[in-house]
Scaffold this active site. Structure first.
Site, PDB file in Angstrom:
ATOM      1  N   ASN A  97      48.393  32.863  32.865  1.00  0.00           N
ATOM      2  CA  ASN A  97      47.887  33.899  31.970  1.00  0.00           C
ATOM      3  C   ASN A  97      49.047  34.703  31.376  1.00  0.00           C
ATOM      4  OD1 ASN A  97      45.952  35.488  30.664  1.00  0.00           O
ATOM      5  ND2 ASN A  97      45.809  36.934  32.365  1.00  0.00           N
TER       6      ASN A  97
ATOM      7  N   ASP B  68      42.350  38.349  42.050  1.00  0.00           N
ATOM      8  CA  ASP B  68      42.738  39.738  41.798  1.00  0.00           C
ATOM      9  C   ASP B  68      43.205  39.835  40.350  1.00  0.00           C
ATOM     10  OD1 ASP B  68      42.252  40.578  44.451  1.00  0.00           O
ATOM     11  OD2 ASP B  68      44.170  39.724  45.066  1.00  0.00           O
ATOM     12  N   LEU B  69      42.464  40.532  39.535  1.00  0.00           N
ATOM     13  CA  LEU B  69      42.696  40.549  38.090  1.00  0.00           C
ATOM     14  C   LEU B  69      44.122  40.973  37.751  1.00  0.00           C
ATOM     15  CD1 LEU B  69      41.455  40.199  35.275  1.00  0.00           C
ATOM     16  CD2 LEU B  69      40.788  42.616  35.356  1.00  0.00           C
ATOM     17  N   ASP B  70      44.850  40.095  37.048  1.00  0.00           N
ATOM     18  CA  ASP B  70      46.209  40.355  36.565  1.00  0.00           C
ATOM     19  C   ASP B  70      47.185  40.690  37.693  1.00  0.00           C
ATOM     20  OD1 ASP B  70      45.464  39.850  33.971  1.00  0.00           O
ATOM     21  OD2 ASP B  70      45.116  41.940  33.461  1.00  0.00           O
ATOM     22  N   GLU B  71      46.914  40.207  38.904  1.00  0.00           N
ATOM     23  CA  GLU B  71      47.802  40.504  40.025  1.00  0.00           C
ATOM     24  C   GLU B  71      48.299  39.239  40.725  1.00  0.00           C
ATOM     25  OE1 GLU B  71      46.346  43.443  42.713  1.00  0.00           O
ATOM     26  OE2 GLU B  71      45.738  44.826  41.124  1.00  0.00           O
TER      27      GLU B  71
END
Length: 296
Positions: free
Chosen positions: A202, A238-241
């Protein structure tokens, strides 16, 4: 484009990459080097890293050339498995000539998609772009003009499960090995992510300080930030982690308005994503927990 890619594949016909992770201990490099020497291989690039020489983890990437690689690949894997067992290694051997089948997901903003397609056309993206999936139709003509299948699948949170079933079916049909979220503005479910661990890359903006949520550039402008940037990472639940592969920043000032920040941000996003994708395609990234070891 096809001629350049064919020439690159021909140059890589007898080139392979060996990636290793295991507990650090004496003799690993010697054992790997001796094995390859005994097989008649020529090491052309070698990198290694230890998290701690005392009871740490050891990571290694070796690129080598060997005659008749394709005919010998299975025998090489079988022979090396004995060394791998001795050192309790997690390892894989990949052939440089085998281009990874790749899917690109995109929404309305095409700048990251355009960068990847440009590198693909130029022969600098070591991938086989098998298809593009989007919840908007604005990139359809461009993608199909390059002979790449384009699938328009409208998406929103209310039909997420249905949409992902269609997407997963397509990914299976095309035997996809890497998924690139080139500014795909939909959250993936844990079910989707679990089917492609460390194979979804991403890109997102990253500010100092960070701004999460809607209109990040406007909020950054109102705060008067002096640095803007972008982060490319593997997708986890874990969103964007997820584990970070690459980042980039650029200094800005009070002379820049919100639209300037957006333009600069898009440029950073394009280059950061392209680098991260290429490093993955070239087997230069090893995941360690929620971090990465990048041999670039």
């Amino acid at each position: 484009m096809e001629i350049r890619q064919m020439n690159e594949q021909a140059r890589n016909t007898n080139k392979a990459r060996l990636l290793i992770s295991c507990g650090d201990q004496p003799g690993i490099v010697a054992a790997v080097s001796q094995f390859l020497y005994g097989q008649g291989a020529n090491i052309v690039e070698s990198n290694q890293h230890s998290t701690d020489p005392e009871a740490g983890l050891f990571f290694m990437r070796v690129e080598f050339e060997i005659d008749n690689l394709h005919e010998r690949a299975d025998a090489l894997k079988q022979s090396f498995s004995k060394i791998a067992s001795e050192f309790n290694m997690d390892w894989r051997l990949s052939l440089a000539s085998k281009r990874k089948k790749t899917a690109i997901f995109v929404s309305k903003e095409p700048h990251c998609l355009l960068e990847l397609l440009w590198e693909y056309q130029n022969g600098d993206l070591d991938a086989d772009i098998a298809l593009v999936i989007s919840n908007h139709e604005n990139s359809k003509g461009l993608v199909e003009s390059l002979g790449i299948p384009f699938y328009y699948i409208p998406a929103n949170k209310d039909i997420r499960q249905e949409v992902e079933e269609k997407q997963l079916q397509l990914l299976d049909e095309y035997n996809i090995e890497l998924i690139i979220l080139a500014r795909y503005m939909q959250i993936l479910t844990p079910n989707f992510v679990s089917k492609h661990p460390h194979r979804i890359i991403n890109i997102h903006h990253s500010f100092l300080p960070a701004f999460i949520g809607a209109k990040p550039y406007e909020r950054a402008y109102n705060r008067g930030v002096k640095l803007i940037g972008a982060t490319s990472h593997y997708v986890t639940n874990d969103l964007d982690e997820g584990p970070i592969i690459e980042q980039g920043v650029e200094r800005v000032s009070h002379h820049h308005n919100a639209e300037d920040l957006k333009k600069i941000g898009r440029s950073i996003e394009r280059s950061v994503l392209a680098r991260a994708v290429n490093w993955h395609l070239q087997d230069r990234v090893l995941v360690h927990g929620n971090k990465t070891i990048v041999f670039n």
